[in-house]
Design a protein around this motif. Structure first.
Motif, short mmCIF file in Angstrom:
data_model
loop_
_atom_site.label_atom_id
_atom_site.label_comp_id
_atom_site.label_asym_id
_atom_site.label_seq_id
_atom_site.Cartn_x
_atom_site.Cartn_y
_atom_site.Cartn_z
N PHE A 196 0.67 1.02 8.89
CA PHE A 196 1.57 0.29 10.06
C PHE A 196 1.12 -1.10 10.07
O PHE A 196 1.98 -1.94 10.50
N VAL A 197 -0.09 -1.44 10.25
CA VAL A 197 -0.70 -2.56 10.51
C VAL A 197 -0.27 -3.54 9.43
O VAL A 197 0.25 -4.67 9.50
N LEU A 198 -0.16 -3.11 8.11
CA LEU A 198 0.38 -3.95 6.98
C LEU A 198 1.57 -4.28 6.93
O LEU A 198 2.29 -5.26 6.74
N MET A 199 2.35 -3.01 7.50
CA MET A 199 3.89 -3.32 7.35
C MET A 199 4.30 -4.25 8.49
O MET A 199 5.17 -5.12 8.49
N VAL A 200 3.52 -4.24 9.77
CA VAL A 200 3.84 -5.47 10.75
C VAL A 200 3.49 -6.71 10.39
O VAL A 200 4.40 -7.67 10.39
N LEU A 234 12.71 -1.58 5.58
CA LEU A 234 12.64 -0.47 4.53
C LEU A 234 11.46 -0.94 3.36
O LEU A 234 10.56 -0.19 2.97
N LEU A 235 11.44 -2.04 3.02
CA LEU A 235 10.85 -2.45 1.91
C LEU A 235 9.44 -2.69 2.30
O LEU A 235 8.41 -2.07 1.56
N CYS A 236 9.15 -3.16 3.54
CA CYS A 236 7.74 -3.09 4.15
C CYS A 236 7.09 -1.75 4.38
O CYS A 236 6.15 -1.54 3.95
N PHE A 237 7.86 -0.82 4.94
CA PHE A 237 7.58 0.29 5.15
C PHE A 237 7.08 1.15 3.65
O PHE A 237 6.11 1.62 3.77
N SER A 250 4.14 -0.65 2.11
CA SER A 250 2.68 -0.30 2.90
C SER A 250 2.19 1.00 2.80
O SER A 250 0.91 1.48 2.83
N LEU A 251 3.26 2.10 2.79
CA LEU A 251 2.60 3.45 2.63
C LEU A 251 2.09 3.70 1.13
O LEU A 251 1.01 4.33 1.21
N LEU A 252 2.71 3.35 0.16
CA LEU A 252 2.31 3.30 -1.26
C LEU A 252 0.88 2.48 -1.61
O LEU A 252 -0.02 3.01 -2.23
N TYR A 253 0.69 1.39 -0.78
CA TYR A 253 -0.41 0.54 -0.87
C TYR A 253 -1.54 1.18 -0.27
O TYR A 253 -2.60 1.47 -0.79
N SER A 254 -1.49 1.70 0.95
CA SER A 254 -2.66 2.40 1.66
C SER A 254 -2.83 3.71 0.96
O SER A 254 -3.94 4.16 1.19
#
Length: 79
Positions: A15-19, A61-64, A67-71
């Motif tokens: 979530f932090v990365l997405m924001v 959508l792209l950031c979500f 960020s999930l895949l990266y984390s």
């Protein structure tokens, strides 16, 4: 403090990365949409607002997903 960097907090870090990524990615996508629209036609205020909303949804959508895949990848390598 070390407890924050465990797999238990993976979704918090996602979530932090997405924001953190949302605003720059939205601006980049918006500029790309505007430049493409300027090549093909004249732009008015309504079209610019529509393109901003479209860029917002696309960036969210792209950031979500990123960020999930990266984390997930980051915390999967934990011993």
């Amino acid at each position: 403090m070390e407890a924050l960097f465990t797999r238990d907090y993976m979704y918090l870090w996602a979530f932090v990365l997405m924001v953190m990524l949302f605003l720059p990615v939205r601006q980049l996508i918006h500029v790309l949409y505007i430049r493409r629209a300027q090549r093909t036609s004249d732009l008015d205020d309504e079209e610019t607002r529509r393109l901003r909303k479209r860029a917002t949804v696309t960036a969210a959508l792209l950031c979500f997903v990123f960020s999930l895949l990266y984390s997930h990848h980051l915390f999967q390598a934990e011993p």
